[in-house]
Design a protein around this motif. Sequence first.
Motif, PDB file in Angstrom:
ATOM      1  N   UNK A  87       0.826  -1.209   0.000  1.00 37.55           N
ATOM      2  CA  UNK A  87       0.000   0.000   0.000  1.00 37.55           C
ATOM      3  C   UNK A  87       0.859   1.257   0.000  1.00 37.55           C
ATOM      4  N   UNK A  88       2.015   1.170   0.636  1.00 34.55           N
ATOM      5  CA  UNK A  88       2.983   2.271   0.709  1.00 34.55           C
ATOM      6  C   UNK A  88       4.306   1.644   1.140  1.00 34.55           C
ATOM      7  N   UNK A  89       5.367   2.423   1.106  1.00 37.40           N
ATOM      8  CA  UNK A  89       6.655   1.867   1.514  1.00 37.40           C
ATOM      9  C   UNK A  89       6.574   1.386   2.966  1.00 37.40           C
ATOM     10  N   UNK A  90       6.919   0.129   3.185  1.00 39.85           N
ATOM     11  CA  UNK A  90       6.904  -0.492   4.528  1.00 39.85           C
ATOM     12  C   UNK A  90       5.498  -0.803   5.055  1.00 39.85           C
ATOM     13  N   UNK A  91       4.454  -0.627   4.230  1.00 38.89           N
ATOM     14  CA  UNK A  91       3.092  -0.969   4.670  1.00 38.89           C
ATOM     15  C   UNK A  91       2.484  -1.931   3.643  1.00 38.89           C
ATOM     16  N   UNK A  92       2.214  -3.161   4.058  1.00 38.62           N
ATOM     17  CA  UNK A  92       1.734  -4.211   3.155  1.00 38.62           C
ATOM     18  C   UNK A  92       0.368  -4.728   3.589  1.00 38.62           C
TER      19      UNK A  92
END
Length: 519
Positions: A87-92
């Motif tokens: 979804x974003x860098x470091x957020x899955x």
Amino acid sequence: RAVSCRLACGDVEGRLEALFGRVRAIQGKSGRFDMLLCVGNFFGSTSETEWAEYRTGAKKAPIPTYVLGANDQETVSYFPDISGCELAENITYLGRRGLYSGTSGLQIAYLSGTETQDEPAPAYSFSAKDVAELKTSLLSTPNFKGVDILLTSPWPRDVGTFANSAGEIDTKKCGSKLVSDLAASLKPRYHFAALEKAYYERLPYRNHTVLQETPQHVSRFIALADVGNTSKKKYLYAFSIVPMSLMDPAELVKQPQDVTENPYRKSRKEAQKTKAPLCAEEEPACQFFFDLNKHQGKKRPSDEKERGNSQPKQAKKPPQPTGPCWFCLASPEVEKHLVVSIGTHCYLALAKGGLLPDHVLILPIGHYQSVVDLSSEVVEEVTKYKSALKEFFRSKGKRYVLFERNYRSQHLQLQVIPLPLDHCTSEDIKESFIVQAQEQQIELLEIPEHSDITQVAQPGTPYFYVELDTGEKLFHRIRGRFPLHFGRSVLASEALLALPQRADWRRCAAERAEEAAQA
């Protein structure tokens, strides 16, 4: 051997700054964590402004963060790929359901959304079919023992059974039955959930049936509150875990002192009954025998000849009492005005100082100390009395609970106490006994369905035993001190009869004429 340090979080509801600020503070104080696992609602109705900074890369999560999917239509749009994506860098986003395997070997099962009856399920829900497919994919793995972590948004229904209180949350009404079924099958070492805006760390529960199955690892259920809640309820949980696959088997199955019965036992039993309805007809001559010391059961025929014993069992004479006995029918000490019925080998009497007016005792006429000492003909008549009492009490809208305390007593007394059918189920009664036993560090075990007490206790063994009129049985081997009024206290408790003042029979004595009239 790598010990993984993880963080789990409850409903974020779009409060990313509050969450990641707290995570940075914890890491500054305690050192680096490997990942953050988020259950419940990651996004909320006011997420867009804060989220835009992370989505565009202006800000970055301080730790690899794994989240579950939407729980309502409003937040579905935040998850562009329903099967899982970054979804974003470091957020899955993990996906709708599946198994995430970390590089360390840690296995994390996950199920997004809330329960629905609809097929196909909406994008923010899961159905019975989803749960069945997830179970099938994992249980078909060779040598499957369980998963390290299970992530769901809803609580599992009935998780509070046999456990410490969940506070204001009623676990019999809250949560999902499908999640309970999933947790019962996947046997997670840690199970995290949210949505109820409450923190609840349940006592660990066992995943095996004592006396029937080899010991397995325990499960811990932790529900987390919402991020930044004003009541200061816990929403972040730090824990260390070694992947199951890397652990020494003996260490993995160690049972903590505060371990409880499995809260999903009833639903598992019901599932097993629907799966194998022919078992009783297929094996009419089989009985379940086990050795209490080995904790492992084995089936073998109960036919006398196949046991190598073709001689009929000789009826043994009851031993003689060492002194005056209040319960041998021939004894002058017996209060005969309490006697209700006399058979060939047993008699029925009103209990002196009974918990209720129809509290009765089944007693052998001869002197026997416990059920395990009885000869076969006495056992047969005890069974007839139990059957007659069941029929009698059911006709009055009641079910009986029978218990025996073979401890500091010299003559067998089977206490039979009726409870209103509409007041409590057999599960309620079992739960009350098990929970109150746990509170007093008493291990009360359920005896397997096709077994009886003579297979668990040897003559001379002190024990406490409970039997419901459904045939369900609980057993405790007494090894030290034991509360003499335990059975009465449980039945008299607020959870069942709500008569705590009658827990001690000495406070309930009636006049002789009144006793005789009642008998």
